[in-house]
Design a protein around this motif. Structure first.
Motif, mmCIF file in Angstrom:
data_model
loop_
_atom_site.group_PDB
_atom_site.id
_atom_site.type_symbol
_atom_site.label_atom_id
_atom_site.label_comp_id
_atom_site.label_asym_id
_atom_site.label_seq_id
_atom_site.Cartn_x
_atom_site.Cartn_y
_atom_site.Cartn_z
ATOM 1 N N GLU A 72 0.842 -1.188 0.000
ATOM 2 C CA GLU A 72 0.000 0.000 0.000
ATOM 3 C C GLU A 72 0.880 1.242 0.000
ATOM 4 O O GLU A 72 1.867 1.292 0.733
ATOM 5 C CB GLU A 72 -0.910 0.056 1.244
ATOM 6 N N ARG B 192 0.297 5.334 0.437
ATOM 7 C CA ARG B 192 -0.691 6.365 0.758
ATOM 8 C C ARG B 192 0.038 7.688 1.005
ATOM 9 O O ARG B 192 1.084 7.707 1.629
ATOM 10 C CB ARG B 192 -1.492 5.989 2.000
ATOM 11 N N ARG C 77 -4.959 13.876 7.266
ATOM 12 C CA ARG C 77 -3.760 13.080 6.977
ATOM 13 C C ARG C 77 -3.834 11.709 7.640
ATOM 14 O O ARG C 77 -3.458 10.693 7.039
ATOM 15 C CB ARG C 77 -2.516 13.828 7.461
ATOM 16 N N ASP C 78 -4.330 11.676 8.872
ATOM 17 C CA ASP C 78 -4.443 10.395 9.567
ATOM 18 C C ASP C 78 -5.413 9.464 8.851
ATOM 19 O O ASP C 78 -5.155 8.257 8.720
ATOM 20 C CB ASP C 78 -4.913 10.619 11.011
ATOM 21 N N ARG D 253 -3.848 7.994 5.706
ATOM 22 C CA ARG D 253 -2.745 7.057 5.930
ATOM 23 C C ARG D 253 -3.153 5.786 6.654
ATOM 24 O O ARG D 253 -2.508 4.738 6.467
ATOM 25 C CB ARG D 253 -1.652 7.759 6.731
ATOM 26 N N HIS D 254 -4.215 5.855 7.460
ATOM 27 C CA HIS D 254 -4.478 4.715 8.340
ATOM 28 C C HIS D 254 -5.884 4.134 8.245
ATOM 29 O O HIS D 254 -6.088 2.998 8.692
ATOM 30 C CB HIS D 254 -4.215 5.115 9.800
ATOM 31 N N ALA D 255 -6.852 4.838 7.704
ATOM 32 C CA ALA D 255 -8.210 4.298 7.636
ATOM 33 C C ALA D 255 -8.279 3.172 6.613
ATOM 34 O O ALA D 255 -7.485 3.126 5.663
ATOM 35 C CB ALA D 255 -9.191 5.409 7.259
#
Length: 274
Positions: A104, A106, A206-207, A210-212
């Motif tokens: 991945e 991102r 941003r979170d 990157r993480h969802a």
């Protein structure tokens, strides 16, 4: 006629001519008298002309007579003229590509600018590419926030998103572009509260990028982008207002020609399922 008598007559004649010439000009002073008998010399030709003030002294006197409001208005007009013919250009772009199996990539970028110009050119773009891989995912999020004061109505903006998958299996590409453009004739700025909230939203977007989970990125980013638009609609003020010298005025966006333009571009692509 003796030589002494001739000199006296000449002096008297010169004095009379000088008085006649000076009497026809704006600089003429009191009438010039002939030199006393036997005096002669340059003193007979001197005229007492009034002294004119220097131009700088006149300008200073005019300025001293103006009110504080008039001086402030002249300074404001000079600033408006300075920026009227300028064009500010703001560009933002996020690019992500993935080429390996089960990988991945991102990336999320946030660009925030405050500019002062008569015209604005703003470009925002997000590009995501997944190719030649299996179970790979690419996510690109680009956010652009521009506050343009002194704008004369010249606005040229574009917001694009492009997602591509090439020869890949169970792969996805997601591109999200959000553009927020605030324009108006005043010296626009953000309140302290608005700047603080935008900083929080920047970290949150941003979170998420990157993480969802990949399938949830779009919906979560849309919700946060709606909050960004609300903050801008309520947090723009004009620092050029007279009451903004010590504190910002309460003029809000949507009034006096201030507009908030929101653009959202989404694109998604999926590769082969097997």
């Amino acid at each position: 006629m003796t030589r002494s008598t001739s000199m006296k007559s000449t002096s008297a004649l010169l004095a009379a001519l000088t008085a006649a010439v000076l009497g026809g000009t704006a600089l003429a002073g009191p009438a010039v008298t002939a030199a006393p008998a036997g005096g002669g010399g340059r003193g007979a030709l001197a005229a007492a002309a009034p002294a004119l003030p220097a131009s700088g002294a006149v300008r200073r006197a005019d300025r001293d007579g103006d009110s504080r409001e008039e001086r402030a208005e002249r300074a404001e007009q000079r600033r408006r003229d300075r920026y009227r013919h300028r064009t500010a250009t703001v560009r933002s772009q996020t690019q992500v590509s993935v080429h390996r199996d089960e990988r991945e990539r991102r990336r999320a970028t946030w660009r925030q600018r405050r500019v002062t110009a008569g015209g604005l050119v703003a470009r925002n773009r997000a590009d995501a590419l997944a190719e030649h891989c299996t179970d790979c995912h690419a996510v690109a999020v680009s956010v652009q926030v521009v506050v343009n004061g002194r704008n004369a109505g010249r606005v040229d903006v574009a917001n694009l998103a492009d997602a591509v998958t090439v020869d890949c299996t169970r792969c996805t590409a997601t591109a999200l572009a959000y553009q927020f453009v605030v324009v108006g004739p005043g010296r626009l700025t953000l309140t302290r509260e608005a700047r603080a909230r935008l900083s929080d939203l920047r970290h949150e977007m941003r979170d998420v990028a990157r993480h969802a989970p990949v399938g949830a990125v779009t919906a979560k980013e849309d919700a946060l982008a709606a909050e960004v638009a609300d903050v801008l609609r309520g947090g723009i003020v004009d620092a050029a207002r007279p009451d903004g010298a010590s504190t910002l005025s309460t003029r809000r966006s949507g009034a006096d020609g201030v507009t908030v333009r929101v653009r959202r571009a989404h694109d998604g692509s999926r590769g082969r399922s097997r």
